[in-house]
Scaffold this motif. Structure first.
Motif, short mmCIF file in Angstrom:
data_model
loop_
_atom_site.label_atom_id
_atom_site.label_comp_id
_atom_site.label_asym_id
_atom_site.label_seq_id
_atom_site.Cartn_x
_atom_site.Cartn_y
_atom_site.Cartn_z
N LYS A 85 -4.58 -34.15 -16.99
CA LYS A 85 -3.32 -33.54 -17.41
C LYS A 85 -3.34 -32.01 -17.33
N TRP A 86 -4.55 -31.41 -17.30
CA TRP A 86 -4.64 -29.96 -17.28
C TRP A 86 -4.07 -29.37 -15.99
N ILE A 87 -3.95 -30.19 -14.93
CA ILE A 87 -3.37 -29.71 -13.68
C ILE A 87 -1.96 -29.18 -13.91
N ASP A 88 -1.21 -29.86 -14.80
CA ASP A 88 0.17 -29.44 -15.08
C ASP A 88 0.22 -28.11 -15.82
N VAL A 89 -0.89 -27.72 -16.45
CA VAL A 89 -0.95 -26.42 -17.12
C VAL A 89 -1.25 -25.32 -16.12
N VAL A 90 -2.23 -25.57 -15.24
CA VAL A 90 -2.65 -24.57 -14.27
C VAL A 90 -1.59 -24.37 -13.19
N LEU A 91 -1.05 -25.46 -12.68
CA LEU A 91 0.01 -25.37 -11.67
C LEU A 91 1.07 -26.42 -11.97
N PRO A 92 2.02 -26.11 -12.83
CA PRO A 92 3.12 -27.05 -13.13
C PRO A 92 3.99 -27.24 -11.89
N PRO A 93 4.87 -28.24 -11.90
CA PRO A 93 5.70 -28.51 -10.71
C PRO A 93 6.48 -27.31 -10.19
N ALA A 94 6.96 -26.45 -11.08
CA ALA A 94 7.72 -25.27 -10.64
C ALA A 94 6.87 -24.31 -9.83
N ALA A 95 5.54 -24.38 -10.01
CA ALA A 95 4.62 -23.56 -9.23
C ALA A 95 4.06 -24.34 -8.04
N MET A 96 3.73 -25.62 -8.27
CA MET A 96 3.13 -26.42 -7.22
C MET A 96 4.08 -26.63 -6.05
N GLY A 97 5.38 -26.85 -6.33
CA GLY A 97 6.36 -27.07 -5.28
C GLY A 97 6.37 -25.95 -4.25
N ILE A 204 -4.87 -29.24 -2.79
CA ILE A 204 -5.23 -30.58 -2.33
C ILE A 204 -5.42 -31.54 -3.51
N THR A 205 -5.83 -31.00 -4.67
CA THR A 205 -5.97 -31.86 -5.85
C THR A 205 -4.61 -32.36 -6.31
N SER A 206 -3.65 -31.46 -6.40
CA SER A 206 -2.31 -31.86 -6.81
C SER A 206 -1.68 -32.78 -5.78
N GLU A 207 -1.91 -32.47 -4.50
CA GLU A 207 -1.40 -33.32 -3.42
C GLU A 207 -1.99 -34.72 -3.54
N HIS A 208 -3.28 -34.80 -3.81
CA HIS A 208 -3.96 -36.10 -3.93
C HIS A 208 -3.39 -36.90 -5.11
N ILE A 209 -3.18 -36.22 -6.23
CA ILE A 209 -2.61 -36.91 -7.40
C ILE A 209 -1.24 -37.47 -7.05
N VAL A 359 -2.59 -18.68 -0.17
CA VAL A 359 -3.74 -18.56 -1.06
C VAL A 359 -3.45 -17.58 -2.19
N LEU A 360 -2.92 -16.40 -1.83
CA LEU A 360 -2.58 -15.40 -2.85
C LEU A 360 -1.47 -15.93 -3.75
N ALA A 361 -0.47 -16.60 -3.17
CA ALA A 361 0.62 -17.16 -3.96
C ALA A 361 0.12 -18.19 -4.95
N CYS A 362 -0.87 -18.98 -4.55
CA CYS A 362 -1.45 -19.98 -5.43
C CYS A 362 -2.15 -19.32 -6.62
N VAL A 363 -2.91 -18.27 -6.34
CA VAL A 363 -3.61 -17.54 -7.41
C VAL A 363 -2.61 -16.92 -8.38
N VAL A 364 -1.58 -16.28 -7.83
CA VAL A 364 -0.55 -15.66 -8.67
C VAL A 364 0.15 -16.72 -9.52
N GLY A 365 0.45 -17.86 -8.92
CA GLY A 365 1.09 -18.95 -9.66
C GLY A 365 0.23 -19.45 -10.80
N MET A 366 -1.08 -19.56 -10.56
CA MET A 366 -2.00 -20.00 -11.62
C MET A 366 -2.00 -19.03 -12.79
N ILE A 367 -2.09 -17.74 -12.46
CA ILE A 367 -2.15 -16.72 -13.51
C ILE A 367 -0.86 -16.73 -14.33
N LEU A 368 0.29 -16.77 -13.66
CA LEU A 368 1.56 -16.81 -14.37
C LEU A 368 1.69 -18.06 -15.24
#
Length: 384
Positions: A85-97, A204-209, A359-368
């Motif tokens: 469930k922690w995946i939704d904290v690090v990269l929720p759908p609004a960021a993962m999309g 790839i983790t979120s994609e796999h889930i 890659v940079l967008a993913c890092v920024v999304g995680m931090i936010l």
């Protein structure tokens, strides 16, 4: 789709056909034959791996694949202990999309380049082949019915290849033996190259889930519980690690396979294992690999034109399926900042490591996302 990735990386597709088959068989074994999935070439690595290949060479990209696979195996153990469930904290759908969408969107110019559409003078032959390929892919996906509706991409490749032969732009001069050993290549390791590729692990983790959730609905069993998400993620990443060790590209549980199962209602792991064995056999047919390598750029460009766009829309689908509420300012901010970061061309350097694009967008999304999570815990957000 499997052979498109090695084509873009400039390597012989035989080693990829070999590893897709081996990886699928390993995945089936690790998941106790309970998760029907075919492992194909991952598109998530295209952008960062392309940067590494251009700067260091393909062997160092292989080192990055090994590192990502190894970290993914560790992640599988963590998931086994604490859940997912922690995946939704690090990269929720609004960021993962938007992160997933960027995988395709930032590659859009390469599709046009492969097709020859960015040349100063466009060759009419290239344009004809491109339009035939793209036309079959687009209209076939809308008009074909039954099993044909699952394979419009394959039909488009064949149609585009025939058009290329008719236009005289296919080179048949390369000789090839009937049987040949796939090109095995050892990886090389560089920390900068690894750090450029490493953020892809979250994608790839979120994609796999997502793949496992959709497959669970199709087969009528909760695959996250049995055989367990930890097993399927370990199988996926272990295959990627082995791929990097022998010279192949990263693998992933293929969404195309999910579409085939949905249409045919065939969920047999034995059938998938049979397809994996066929893939391994094909990897030793030298003439087949050479034939694949003769596919001209306009055909690849026509297919990429649609496929990269489909990757972009799959990111938007995450937003729709997750019912992201853009009435909330946090979701608007997350998606907006990630899209602009990924598409703006911004580059951030940490010593010798450069982060840019997805890659940079993913890092920024995680931090936010983590900051917003902390704000929620402290009851500071106006969403409260």
């Amino acid at each position: 789709a499997s052979v498109l990735v090695p084509f873009l990386f400039g390597i012989n597709p035989a080693i990829v056909l070999f590893m897709n088959g081996v990886g699928t068989l390993m995945f089936i074994f690790i998941t106790k034959g309970k998760a029907p999935a075919y492992l194909g070439s991952s598109f998530a690595f295209l952008a960062p791996a392309g940067i590494v290949i251009a700067k260091f060479g393909y062997e160092y990209a292989l080192g990055g694949f090994v590192a990502v696979g190894f970290v993914g195996c560790i992640l599988a153990f963590i998931i086994y202990k604490i859940g997912y469930k922690w995946i939704d904290v690090v990269l929720p759908p609004a960021a993962m999309g938007p992160v997933v969408a960027l995988i395709g969107l930032e590659l859009s110019s390469s599709a046009a380049s492969n097709a020859g559409l960015l040349d100063e003078t466009i060759d009419p032959k290239n344009l004809i082949v491109f339009l035939v390929t793209l036309g079959f892919a687009v209209f076939g996906s809308v008009l074909f019915r039954g099993f044909l509706s699952v394979i419009p991409i394959l039909i488009a490749v064949i149609a585009g290849y025939v058009a290329a032969v008719a236009c005289g732009i296919v080179d048949f001069s390369a000789a090839a033996p009937i049987f040949a050993i796939p090109n095995f290549t050892a990886p090389k390791f560089n920390m900068e190259a690894i750090m450029i590729i490493m953020p892809v692990i979250l994608v790839i983790t979120s994609e796999h889930i997502g793949h496992q959730v959709v497959t669970s609905k199709i087969v009528g069993r909760d695959l996250l519980k049995d055989p367990g998400l930890h097993r399927s993620i370990f199988g996926d990443n272990f295959s990627t690690m082995v791929s990097g060790l022998i010279g192949s590209v990263p693998t992933t549980t293929y969404g195309e396979n999910i579409g085939v199962m949905a249409v045919t209602k065939v969920y047999s792991v034995q059938v998938i294992a049979g397809a994996a064995v066929i893939s391994i056999i094909c990897s030793f047919i030298g003439k087949l690999s050479t034939l694949i390598q003769t596919i001209p750029g306009p055909v690849i460009g026509g297919i990429s034109f649609l496929l990269y766009g489909m990757i972009g829309t799959s990111g938007l689908r995450i937003l729709v399926d997750s019912k992201v509420d853009y009435g909330k300012n946090r979701n608007q901010a997350l998606t907006a900042v990630i899209f602009v970061t990924g598409l703006s061309g911004i580059k951030v350097n940490f010593g010798n490591v450069q982060l840019t694009g997805m890659v940079l967008a993913c890092v920024v999304g995680m931090i936010l996302s983590l900051i917003f999570y902390l704000f929620d815990k402290m009851k500071l957000t106006n969403d409260q």
